[in-house]
Design a protein around this motif. Structure first.
Motif, PDB file in Angstrom:
ATOM      1  N   ALA A 230      -4.518   1.461  -1.833  1.00 58.75           N
ATOM      2  CA  ALA A 230      -5.756   1.393  -1.058  1.00 58.75           C
ATOM      3  C   ALA A 230      -5.541   0.513   0.171  1.00 58.75           C
ATOM      4  O   ALA A 230      -5.077  -0.616   0.050  1.00 58.75           O
ATOM      5  N   GLY A 231      -5.873   1.027   1.333  1.00 57.09           N
ATOM      6  CA  GLY A 231      -5.730   0.264   2.580  1.00 57.09           C
ATOM      7  C   GLY A 231      -6.808  -0.787   2.684  1.00 57.09           C
ATOM      8  O   GLY A 231      -7.669  -0.924   1.821  1.00 57.09           O
TER       9      GLY A 231
ATOM     10  N   SER B 238      -6.399   7.098  -3.866  1.00 54.86           N
ATOM     11  CA  SER B 238      -5.652   6.695  -2.674  1.00 54.86           C
ATOM     12  C   SER B 238      -4.705   7.804  -2.240  1.00 54.86           C
ATOM     13  O   SER B 238      -4.416   7.959  -1.059  1.00 54.86           O
TER      14      SER B 238
ATOM     15  N   PHE C 247     -10.855  -3.867 -11.991  1.00 52.25           N
ATOM     16  CA  PHE C 247     -12.028  -4.008 -11.135  1.00 52.25           C
ATOM     17  C   PHE C 247     -13.272  -4.074 -12.017  1.00 52.25           C
ATOM     18  O   PHE C 247     -13.629  -3.088 -12.656  1.00 52.25           O
TER      19      PHE C 247
ATOM     20  N   ARG D 216     -10.496   0.552   2.673  1.00 58.14           N
ATOM     21  CA  ARG D 216     -10.937   1.069   1.382  1.00 58.14           C
ATOM     22  C   ARG D 216     -11.100  -0.074   0.379  1.00 58.14           C
ATOM     23  O   ARG D 216     -12.040  -0.084  -0.424  1.00 58.14           O
TER      24      ARG D 216
ATOM     25  N   VAL E  89       0.829  -1.208   0.000  1.00 63.73           N
ATOM     26  CA  VAL E  89       0.000   0.000   0.000  1.00 63.73           C
ATOM     27  C   VAL E  89       0.867   1.262   0.000  1.00 63.73           C
ATOM     28  O   VAL E  89       0.509   2.278  -0.591  1.00 63.73           O
TER      29      VAL E  89
ATOM     30  N   PHE F  34      -8.416   4.967  -9.495  1.00 65.83           N
ATOM     31  CA  PHE F  34      -8.417   4.305  -8.190  1.00 65.83           C
ATOM     32  C   PHE F  34      -7.173   4.637  -7.368  1.00 65.83           C
ATOM     33  O   PHE F  34      -7.249   4.985  -6.193  1.00 65.83           O
TER      34      PHE F  34
ATOM     35  N   HIS G 174     -16.396  -4.059 -11.535  1.00 66.74           N
ATOM     36  CA  HIS G 174     -17.598  -3.271 -11.237  1.00 66.74           C
ATOM     37  C   HIS G 174     -17.361  -1.775 -11.439  1.00 66.74           C
ATOM     38  O   HIS G 174     -18.275  -0.991 -11.286  1.00 66.74           O
TER      39      HIS G 174
ATOM     40  N   ARG H 181     -14.536  -0.541  -1.414  1.00 72.09           N
ATOM     41  CA  ARG H 181     -14.621  -0.199  -2.843  1.00 72.09           C
ATOM     42  C   ARG H 181     -14.521  -1.411  -3.765  1.00 72.09           C
ATOM     43  O   ARG H 181     -14.985  -1.376  -4.897  1.00 72.09           O
ATOM     44  N   VAL H 182     -13.842  -2.470  -3.319  1.00 70.68           N
ATOM     45  CA  VAL H 182     -13.605  -3.596  -4.218  1.00 70.68           C
ATOM     46  C   VAL H 182     -14.311  -4.865  -3.749  1.00 70.68           C
ATOM     47  O   VAL H 182     -15.156  -5.420  -4.446  1.00 70.68           O
TER      48      VAL H 182
END
Lengths: 357, 554
Positions: B463-464, A103, A88, B467, A74, A99, A90, B471-472
């Motif tokens: 993304a942590g 972040s 992703f 999240r 991360v 995305f 969706h 979100r996923v």
């Protein structure tokens, strides 16, 4: 140039198998390195160690001198393009690309602008609102690239970037990826098991086997001076025949092969080989067909036609198989003909100790 | 490092919660059965073994369950072939109608049967008139009646599983068999049956366990014929609590034994995924055969749907107006109005809705946590968590109800025991625990289908955990979550087995109100409740499974 990305003694074990075994490498800023190896060679584990998805058992990963070995993915700021893209499903194209920017806290108009810029970079302008499952394979791959590049990562990692594409699309995409990465100027590590891919995309190529780094160098270096029989056999076409080393000569080594004597050039800096059993690795273009007292006898058992020239498979008296390149109509299958070292090809014949695997 | 640590803490907490609410009550029941005034004793076990009624009930449970499997298979497998392999007129609609009993809560099915085939039932009266009989042609009582209801409500398992397996058959395999010279029977024997084996074993197990735990049918129709679940309730009513514990343990043991037997019996490899296209349905060319097949299919569907239709019909009949006529002379919506007008009648509706909702939310949350932990973390005690989530499925409802009633009727905070029996919370807890297997199975399937590199992609994009989840993971799991939730809600909403053991006047659910309406001869209201139960279940179920078809690529 000083090293931008450095890997020192990186080791990773899964249960009892060693996936990556004490690998040390370094890349200068903006360089592209291709990790090349057969399946199970540890190249994907290498990439995952760089990304931070796996924690090494030993060794360090440094970016501009900063130790990032224990930094979570991360926070590592390494962009990654996954083998199956991992878009992703969706989210639409713009949401996918945005995305990573979100972040970083990028919002509003800046977000929109940077997504547009990233999409323009990969030549997908205007596809923002498209669902990712409505895209072709090549487009999906470019979205994955745009998504990885948008947050401006320090290093870009590509896992088998072309394996999911149609063969006809691969060559074009390969060039596009290379040009794009050159333009962005990002330090890149990519994994592949195809040497064409490694040669075209990598400034340098690192050959891995069983988790060990066998050799790293430019494609030319690997081809012209393979460090061992594995690299010689894995990089480029070649065939192998057992020989006996008779002794050194002025500029090379005298060997006995199938009852005749040949002289093989010794690359500069390589130690003199002691008399005894050895293996000769020969590139197809380093051999020629012809009748000569110095020729070894062979029978043509097969031909692979490639247009201007053909690759002939030859069976020798001792049962070894040699591949020789020659004009397509040079010989016919079943014909007996002599095999000689080619006069023009320097460096296409390599001697390795027999006990070396 | 800290993230991994947090995950371990989460896994430990989840494990503790599951141990406390799934395993602990069962252990307490087992212990209670072998505890006397001073120390451990086998007195109750000895009494149990020596009591003829108990032995008869145990035997009754066993053989009716085996017979239910046979009957359900006899009905369900041919229907699956008829709908799955043949091109019938209106085949799609027929296929859907035949699956309806799956959403019918057991008690509603039983009540519908009563209206249809009971002594004053629709069909019985019709036959009495036609044949000029003085008495009803049969009595809907005893083992025969139980088996009839079981066959009717459980053929669905065979029907659905076998039909799905037939659809997943690879057409090119059949073509390959034909090109290798295999005739129709050899193809069926060597290709089709092995392919169907996992479905057949699965359906048999499902039917056996459902029949073993079945309570509504034996309770209403059993009469003098006892099976273990009804026997346990009777023993408890007699105040012989510890004997009831031993009976409970014997039923649990029977269930686990059956599960074990099936496990070893189904060790073979499953059909697995299919690569080719499904075989196209067989078109029946001969006109007469086509008509015959259509009549057979639709006729059976009509017979199987008759209970539902009867229920709907009765729900529109005013009390006492329908006596001997073949069809009711008067219709009214008063029965439905009473459900909402009368505060006493509204209560069960409200109760069932809030209790089922709470239980569903809890079951979904726990199942999601369990599925994610066991899929993602190698360090988590995943086998234990998966086992605990699945355990309530192997334990008949009556057993669980008794176990919860035992565990949570005393206050011993240090032993993890609190008084919940008699409070608002025992039923939602019971529903929740009973729903864990079905909910976690649906959600775990969704989690397994997720591409793990999506998680990694999110992480590499900065993304942590939170999240990524928001979100996923959760958006992608939405179909699985909805499917799991709808299954949980439908089961809890129509529950009767656990409710009858644990309810209080304030928490009485719809199913018990149906029973008491029947006892007060309020047939119309009971039917109206039944229709509401049926409709809500069908709608929720349709919502959940409809979502399952949403796009989920990657």
């Amino acid at each position: 140039m000083s090293a931008f990305l450095t890997v020192e003694g990186l080791t990773k074990r899964f249960d009892r198998t060693v996936a990556v075994d004490d690998v040390t490498l370094s890349l200068s800023g903006g360089e592209m390195l291709a990790l090349l190896g057969p399946s199970g060679s540890g190249k994907t584990t290498m990439l995952r160690l760089l990304a931070g998805f796996e924690t090494p058992d030993a060794g360090r990963v440094l970016v501009e001198g900063e130790n990032v070995t224990r930094v979570e993915p991360v926070h590592r700021r390494f962009g990654m393009v996954f083998q199956h893209y991992a878009l992703f499903p969706h989210l639409d194209v713009a949401e996918n690309v945005g995305f990573g920017l979100e972040s970083l806290g990028v919002r509003g108009t800046e977000l929109g602008e940077r997504v547009t810029r990233a999409l323009a970079l990969v030549d997908l302008a205007g596809l923002d609102g498209r669902r990712v499952d409505q895209l072709s394979g090549g487009q999906q791959q470019r979205v994955a690239l745009a998504r990885a590049l948008a947050p401006e990562p320090r290093v870009l990692l590509l896992d088998e970037p072309l394996s999911n594409l149609d063969p006809t699309l691969r060559e074009r995409t390969r060039r596009e990826i290379r040009d794009l990465i050159r333009r962005v100027g990002i330090t890149t590590v990519l994994v592949t098991h195809e040497q064409d891919e490694a040669f075209e995309l990598g400034d340098r190529v690192a050959v891995l086997r069983g988790g060990r780094l066998e050799q790293v160098g430019t494609p030319d270096e690997l081809y012209a001076a393979p460090a061992n029989r594995f690299v010689g056999g894995f990089v480029g076409r070649s065939s192998v025949i057992p020989v006996t080393v008779l002794g050194p000569t002025e500029w090379g080594t005298r060997i006995s092969v199938e009852g005749v004597e040949w002289e093989v050039e010794r690359p500069a800096g390589q130690p003199v080989m002691l008399p005894g059993a050895a293996l000769l690795l020969a590139r197809p273009e380093a051999l020629r067909l012809g009748d000569d007292p110095q020729a070894i006898a062979g029978t043509v058992t097969g031909r692979r036609f490639t247009g201007p020239s053909s690759f002939f498979t030859m069976l020798t008296a001792s049962g070894a198989t040699l591949e020789v390149v020659a004009p397509p109509a040079a010989v016919r299958e079943g014909e007996r003909v002599g095999i000689l070292p080619s006069r023009r090809a320097a460096g296409g014949l390599h001697l390795f100790p027999a006990e070396q695997p | 490092m800290t993230r991994r640590f947090a995950a371990s803490i989460g896994a430990a907490l989840l494990l503790a919660l599951l141990l406390w609410m799934v395993l602990y009550p069962l252990v307490l029941v087992l212990a209670e059965g072998v505890r006397g005034p001073e120390g451990w004793t086998l007195d109750h076990v000895r009494r149990f073994v020596g009591r003829p009624t108990d032995m008869r009930a145990l035997w009754g449970s066993l053989w009716t369950s085996v017979a239910s499997v046979a009957l359900a298979a006899l009905l369900g497998i041919p229907l699956a072939f008829l709908v799955g392999r043949y091109d019938l007129p209106g085949g799609r609609v027929l296929g859907g109608l035949l699956a309806l009993p799956a959403v019918l809560p057991p008690l509603v099915g039983v009540v519908a049967f009563l209206f249809l085939y009971g002594e004053t039932g629709f069909v019985s009266l019709l036959l009495m008139r036609l044949l000029r009989l003085e008495e009803p042609p049969w009595r809907l009582e005893g083992a025969g009646a139980i088996l009839l209801v079981h066959a009717y409500s459980m053929y669905v398992y065979f029907y659905l599983l076998v039909r799905a397996a037939l659809v997943s058959l690879d057409a090119s395999q059949l073509e390959a068999a034909a090109s290798l010279g295999a005739g129709r029977w050899r193809t069926i024997r060597r290709i089709v049956v092995p392919h169907l084996k996992p479905a057949l074993v699965g359906a048999a197990l499902l039917t056996f366990m459902t029949a073993l735990g079945s309570f509504s049918a034996p309770y209403v129709f059993g009469g003098g014929f006892r099976v273990m679940p009804t026997q346990i309730v009777a023993t408890r009513l007699n105040g012989e609590n510890q004997l009831a514990m031993v009976e409970t343990a014997s039923l649990a043991a029977l269930a686990l034994l059956a599960l074990l037997l099936f496990r070893t019996g189904s060790a073979g490899r499953g059909g697995g995924g299919r690569k080719g296209a499904a075989p196209s349905r067989i078109v029946i060319r001969r006109r007469s055969a086509r008509v015959a097949a259509g009549v057979l299919g639709w006729g059976l569907a009509a017979l199987l749907l008759l209970p539902h239709l009867t229920l709907v019909l009765v729900s529109f009949v005013p009390v006492g107006t329908w006596t001997t006529e073949p069809l009711p002379p008067v219709y009214t919506v008063r029965n439905y109005l009473m459900l909402v007008d009368d505060p006493v009648r509204v209560r069960p509706l409200v109760n069932s809705i809030w209790m089922a909702t709470v239980a569903t939310a809890g079951a979904v949350a726990i199942s999601l946590a369990g599925s994610l932990l066991s899929a993602r973390r190698r360090t988590a005690p995943r086998r234990t968590i998966e086992g605990l989530l699945a355990l309530p499925w192997a334990v008949p409802g009556t057993v669980f109800a008794i176990a919860l009633a035992t565990a949570f009727s005393v206050r011993e905070p240090l032993a993890g025991r609190f008084v919940m029996v008699g409070t608002l919370w025992i039923l939602p807890l019971a529903y929740l625990v009973r729903n864990l297997p079905i909910t976690s199975r649906a959600i775990a399937a969704g989690v397994r289908a997720l591409d793990p590199s999506l998680d990694e992609a999110a992480a590499s994009l900065g993304a942590g955990r939170a999240r990524t989840l928001r979100r996923v993971t959760i958006p992608l799991l939405r179909p699985a979550l909805l499917a799991g939730a709808s299954l949980a809600f439908v089961t809890a909403f129509g529950d009767f087995v656990t409710s009858i053991m644990l309810y209080t006047y304030d928490t009485r659910p719809i199913s018990l109100e149906i029973l008491s309406s029947l006892r007060q001869a309020d047939v119309g209201v009971a039917a109206a409740y039944g229709v509401v139960l049926m409709l809500v279940s069908a709608v929720v179920f349709a919502l959940g499974s409809g979502q399952g078809r949403g796009g989920n690529a990657g």
